[in-house]
Design a protein around this motif. Structure first.
Motif, PDB file in Angstrom:
ATOM      1  N   ALA A  66      38.210  30.625  43.177  1.00 11.93           N
ATOM      2  CA  ALA A  66      37.607  31.742  43.902  1.00 11.93           C
ATOM      3  C   ALA A  66      38.434  31.979  45.164  1.00 11.93           C
ATOM      4  CB  ALA A  66      36.165  31.414  44.266  1.00 11.93           C
ATOM      5  N   PHE A  67      38.735  33.234  45.434  1.00 17.82           N
ATOM      6  CA  PHE A  67      39.559  33.592  46.591  1.00 17.82           C
ATOM      7  C   PHE A  67      38.768  33.339  47.876  1.00 17.82           C
ATOM      8  CE2 PHE A  67      41.641  37.160  49.145  1.00 17.82           C
ATOM      9  CZ  PHE A  67      42.789  36.407  49.418  1.00 17.82           C
ATOM     10  N   ILE A  68      39.371  32.640  48.819  1.00 14.45           N
ATOM     11  CA  ILE A  68      38.624  32.225  50.011  1.00 14.45           C
ATOM     12  C   ILE A  68      38.163  33.395  50.879  1.00 14.45           C
ATOM     13  CG2 ILE A  68      39.621  29.904  50.176  1.00 14.45           C
ATOM     14  CD1 ILE A  68      41.581  30.987  52.258  1.00 14.45           C
ATOM     15  N   LEU A  69      38.837  34.553  50.762  1.00  7.62           N
ATOM     16  CA  LEU A  69      38.462  35.703  51.567  1.00  7.62           C
ATOM     17  C   LEU A  69      37.564  36.693  50.811  1.00  7.62           C
ATOM     18  CD1 LEU A  69      41.852  36.414  53.396  1.00  7.62           C
ATOM     19  CD2 LEU A  69      39.898  35.065  54.189  1.00  7.62           C
ATOM     20  N   ASP A  70      37.320  36.408  49.513  1.00  4.28           N
ATOM     21  CA  ASP A  70      36.423  37.230  48.709  1.00  4.28           C
ATOM     22  C   ASP A  70      36.013  36.395  47.498  1.00  4.28           C
ATOM     23  OD1 ASP A  70      35.048  39.024  47.187  1.00  4.28           O
ATOM     24  OD2 ASP A  70      36.647  40.514  47.044  1.00  4.28           O
ATOM     25  N   GLU A  71      34.983  35.577  47.663  1.00  4.08           N
ATOM     26  CA  GLU A  71      34.632  34.592  46.645  1.00  4.08           C
ATOM     27  C   GLU A  71      34.048  35.203  45.373  1.00  4.08           C
ATOM     28  OE1 GLU A  71      32.268  31.518  48.387  1.00  4.08           O
ATOM     29  OE2 GLU A  71      33.944  30.735  49.562  1.00  4.08           O
ATOM     30  N   GLU A  72      33.847  36.522  45.374  1.00  2.00           N
ATOM     31  CA  GLU A  72      33.392  37.200  44.156  1.00  2.00           C
ATOM     32  C   GLU A  72      34.542  37.361  43.163  1.00  2.00           C
ATOM     33  OE1 GLU A  72      30.185  38.103  43.482  1.00  2.00           O
ATOM     34  OE2 GLU A  72      29.773  36.991  45.336  1.00  2.00           O
ATOM     35  N   LYS A  73      35.768  37.182  43.631  1.00  2.00           N
ATOM     36  CA  LYS A  73      36.943  37.354  42.779  1.00  2.00           C
ATOM     37  C   LYS A  73      37.779  36.073  42.740  1.00  2.00           C
ATOM     38  CE  LYS A  73      37.557  42.340  43.481  1.00  2.00           C
ATOM     39  NZ  LYS A  73      38.506  43.403  43.902  1.00  2.00           N
ATOM     40  N   LYS A  74      38.454  35.888  41.603  1.00  2.00           N
ATOM     41  CA  LYS A  74      39.421  34.805  41.503  1.00  2.00           C
ATOM     42  C   LYS A  74      40.748  35.256  42.124  1.00  2.00           C
ATOM     43  CE  LYS A  74      37.602  32.478  37.418  1.00  2.00           C
ATOM     44  NZ  LYS A  74      37.938  31.851  36.113  1.00  2.00           N
ATOM     45  N   VAL A  75      41.580  34.281  42.444  1.00  2.00           N
ATOM     46  CA  VAL A  75      42.890  34.595  43.027  1.00  2.00           C
ATOM     47  C   VAL A  75      43.692  35.483  42.088  1.00  2.00           C
ATOM     48  CG1 VAL A  75      45.098  33.611  43.769  1.00  2.00           C
ATOM     49  CG2 VAL A  75      42.955  32.489  44.433  1.00  2.00           C
ATOM     50  N   LYS A  76      43.628  35.207  40.789  1.00  2.00           N
ATOM     51  CA  LYS A  76      44.416  36.013  39.852  1.00  2.00           C
ATOM     52  C   LYS A  76      43.955  37.470  39.850  1.00  2.00           C
ATOM     53  CE  LYS A  76      41.762  34.717  35.695  1.00  2.00           C
ATOM     54  NZ  LYS A  76      41.870  34.029  34.389  1.00  2.00           N
ATOM     55  N   GLN A  77      42.649  37.712  40.086  1.00  2.00           N
ATOM     56  CA  GLN A  77      42.153  39.086  40.149  1.00  2.00           C
ATOM     57  C   GLN A  77      42.653  39.804  41.406  1.00  2.00           C
ATOM     58  OE1 GLN A  77      38.012  37.574  39.505  1.00  2.00           O
ATOM     59  NE2 GLN A  77      37.818  39.382  38.206  1.00  2.00           N
ATOM     60  N   ILE A  78      42.724  39.069  42.497  1.00  2.00           N
ATOM     61  CA  ILE A  78      43.240  39.638  43.746  1.00  2.00           C
ATOM     62  C   ILE A  78      44.684  40.085  43.551  1.00  2.00           C
ATOM     63  CG2 ILE A  78      43.873  39.117  46.141  1.00  2.00           C
ATOM     64  CD1 ILE A  78      40.858  39.386  45.733  1.00  2.00           C
ATOM     65  N   ILE A  79      45.486  39.240  42.885  1.00  2.00           N
ATOM     66  CA  ILE A  79      46.892  39.573  42.643  1.00  2.00           C
ATOM     67  C   ILE A  79      46.998  40.743  41.660  1.00  2.00           C
ATOM     68  CG2 ILE A  79      49.082  38.735  41.686  1.00  2.00           C
ATOM     69  CD1 ILE A  79      48.325  35.952  42.775  1.00  2.00           C
ATOM     70  N   GLU A  80      46.200  40.706  40.598  1.00  2.00           N
ATOM     71  CA  GLU A  80      46.236  41.795  39.612  1.00  2.00           C
ATOM     72  C   GLU A  80      45.866  43.135  40.257  1.00  2.00           C
ATOM     73  OE1 GLU A  80      43.538  40.382  36.682  1.00  2.00           O
ATOM     74  OE2 GLU A  80      44.964  38.953  35.799  1.00  2.00           O
ATOM     75  N   ASP A  81      44.844  43.135  41.111  1.00  2.00           N
ATOM     76  CA  ASP A  81      44.431  44.373  41.793  1.00  2.00           C
ATOM     77  C   ASP A  81      45.537  44.880  42.718  1.00  2.00           C
ATOM     78  OD1 ASP A  81      42.019  44.210  40.534  1.00  2.00           O
ATOM     79  OD2 ASP A  81      40.894  43.471  42.269  1.00  2.00           O
ATOM     80  N   PHE A  82      46.188  43.955  43.408  1.00  2.00           N
ATOM     81  CA  PHE A  82      47.271  44.315  44.318  1.00  2.00           C
ATOM     82  C   PHE A  82      48.425  44.979  43.552  1.00  2.00           C
ATOM     83  CE2 PHE A  82      51.243  43.438  46.530  1.00  2.00           C
ATOM     84  CZ  PHE A  82      50.962  43.842  47.828  1.00  2.00           C
ATOM     85  N   VAL A  83      48.818  44.360  42.447  1.00  2.00           N
ATOM     86  CA  VAL A  83      49.929  44.889  41.632  1.00  2.00           C
ATOM     87  C   VAL A  83      49.575  46.282  41.093  1.00  2.00           C
ATOM     88  CG1 VAL A  83      51.226  44.558  39.488  1.00  2.00           C
ATOM     89  CG2 VAL A  83      50.820  42.608  41.021  1.00  2.00           C
ATOM     90  N   LYS A  84      48.346  46.419  40.619  1.00  2.00           N
ATOM     91  CA  LYS A  84      47.911  47.694  40.049  1.00  2.00           C
ATOM     92  C   LYS A  84      47.844  48.802  41.106  1.00  2.00           C
ATOM     93  CE  LYS A  84      44.074  49.784  37.493  1.00  2.00           C
ATOM     94  NZ  LYS A  84      42.734  49.552  36.871  1.00  2.00           N
ATOM     95  N   ASN A  85      47.277  48.469  42.267  1.00  2.00           N
ATOM     96  CA  ASN A  85      47.056  49.483  43.309  1.00  2.00           C
ATOM     97  C   ASN A  85      48.321  49.831  44.092  1.00  2.00           C
ATOM     98  OD1 ASN A  85      44.329  49.601  42.651  1.00  2.00           O
ATOM     99  ND2 ASN A  85      43.782  47.983  44.112  1.00  2.00           N
ATOM    100  N   LYS A  86      49.205  48.851  44.284  1.00  2.33           N
ATOM    101  CA  LYS A  86      50.390  49.074  45.111  1.00  2.33           C
ATOM    102  C   LYS A  86      51.661  49.329  44.307  1.00  2.33           C
ATOM    103  CE  LYS A  86      47.874  48.306  48.732  1.00  2.33           C
ATOM    104  NZ  LYS A  86      47.467  49.445  49.586  1.00  2.33           N
ATOM    105  N   GLY A  87      51.618  49.010  43.026  1.00  2.00           N
ATOM    106  CA  GLY A  87      52.820  49.200  42.219  1.00  2.00           C
ATOM    107  C   GLY A  87      53.932  48.251  42.611  1.00  2.00           C
TER     108      GLY A  87
END
Length: 276
Positions: free
Chosen positions: A242-263
C-alpha cells in the motif's frame, strides 16, 4: 630526555591516546613521534581484539553514488555518545570511500585495510566498532539516493535505480515518494519475480507446515498457502505494498496512473537499503 608538552599534544592528536600513554611511549622512543605512533597503533589493535564481541547497536548509515554505481554502508558503535563524535563520523565516511573505491563485496572477514581502519578507530574511541553491512547497486537507469535521519544521525539509507523517459518536477517527486516508501516500509524486492528463490521457498514451506497442522484437506491447504503468500507479497514486495501517501492504492497502481496520465515511462529497476 625531557618530553615536551608540544610532543605529547602532537602524538595525542595523531592517535587519540591518553596523555599518560603518549608521554610513556615518547619517553620509550626518546621523542620519536613516528615510532610512538606505530607502538600505540599495535597496542590499539590489541585493545580492539579485547573489545570484540561487545554489543554495538548504535551508529550510523552512509551512502555514496558515482555515475552508475552506488553503495550503502552500516557502521555500528556501542553508545550514541560515540555515534555523535566527529571521529566516528569521519571513520564512517572514510570506510565508505575505501569500500567504494576497492569494490569490496561484503563478508564477515574484512579486507585488511578495512580491518586496520576499524581497529585504529576502536583504539581511539574505546568502543567496539563494526562495519555491519554494505551493499552495492549497479544502475540500469538513474540512481536516486535517499536518507532518513533523526536529530543526530542517519538511521536509514537507500539507493533506488529508476528508468524514466523524461525527467521533470513531477517525475522527481514520484522518485522521491518511492524512495520514501522503500525507506519507511522496508520491502525485500521490487516485484514478486525478484524475491530470492531460496527466500520464497523457505516462506512457502513455513506456510505449508502451518496449514497442514490444521488437519485440513490438501486442496484447502493449497488455498490457505496461496492466501498467505498474497498477504506476504503485500507486506514485503514494493509494487504490492500500500502506498504510504495513499493507502487505498498499491505502489504499482500509483506508477501505472502516473505513466498513463503523464505519458512518461517510469520503472523501478532495483534498490539497496540498510538501517540501524
Amino acid at each position: 630526555m625531557e618530553i615536551s608538552a608540544a610532543l605529547i599534544k602532537e602524538l595525542k592528536e595523531k592517535t587519540g591516546a591518553g596523555i599518560v600513554d603518549c608521554k610513556q611511549v615518547l619517553t620509550e622512543t626518546k621523542g620519536d613521534v613516528n615510532k610512538a605512533v606505530e607502538i600505540l597503533r599495535k597496542k590499539g589493535l590489541s585493545k580492539a581484539d579485547k573489545k570484540a564481541g561487545r554489543a554495538a547497536n548504535e551508529g550510523t548509515v552512509t551512502l555514496k553514488t558515482e555515475g552508475k554505481r552506488g553503495l550503502v554502508v552500516k557502521v555500528n558503535c556501542e553508545t550514541d555518545f560515540v555515534a555523535k563524535t566527529e571521529d566516528f563520523k569521519k571513520f564512517a565516511s572514510d570506510v565508505t570511500e575505501l569500500i567504494f573505491g576497492k569494490g569490496y563485496k561484503f563478508s564477515s572477514e574484512f579486507p585488511t585495510d578495512v580491518e586496520d581502519l576499524r581497529k585504529n578507530v576502536i583504539a581511539k574511541l574505546g568502543e567496539n566498532i563494526l562495519v555491519s553491512d554494505w551493499k552495492f547497486i549497479e544502475a540500469k537507469g538513474e540512481l536516486y539516493p535517499y536518507i532518513h535521519r533523526d536529530k543526530f544521525s542517519v538511521k536509514v539509507a537507500m539507493i533506488a535505480d529508476f528508468s524514466i523517459s523524461k525527467k521533470d518536477g513531477e517525475t522527481e517527486e514520484l522518485m522521491k515518494n518511492i524512495a520514501m516508501q522503500i525507506t519507511a516500509m522496508n520491502p525485500i524486492a521490487v516485484d514478486v519475480s525478484s524475491i530470492p528463490a531460496d527466500k520464497l521457498s523457505q516462506v512457502k514451506a513455513e506456510f505449508e507446515e502451518e496449514a497442514r497442522q490444521s488437519g485440513k484437506p490438501e486442496k484447502i491447504i493449497e488455498n490457505i498457502v496461496k492466501g498467505k503468500l498474497e498477504k506476504y507479497y503485500d507486506e514485503v514486495v514494493l509494487l504490492e505494498q500500500a502506498f504510504i501517501l495513499d493507502e487505498e492504492k498499491k505502489v504499482k497502481q500509483i506508477i501505472e496512473d502516473f505513466v498513463k496520465n503523464k505519458g512518461i515511462d517510469f520503472k523501478v529497476n532495483s534498490f539497496v537499503r540498510v538501517s540501524l
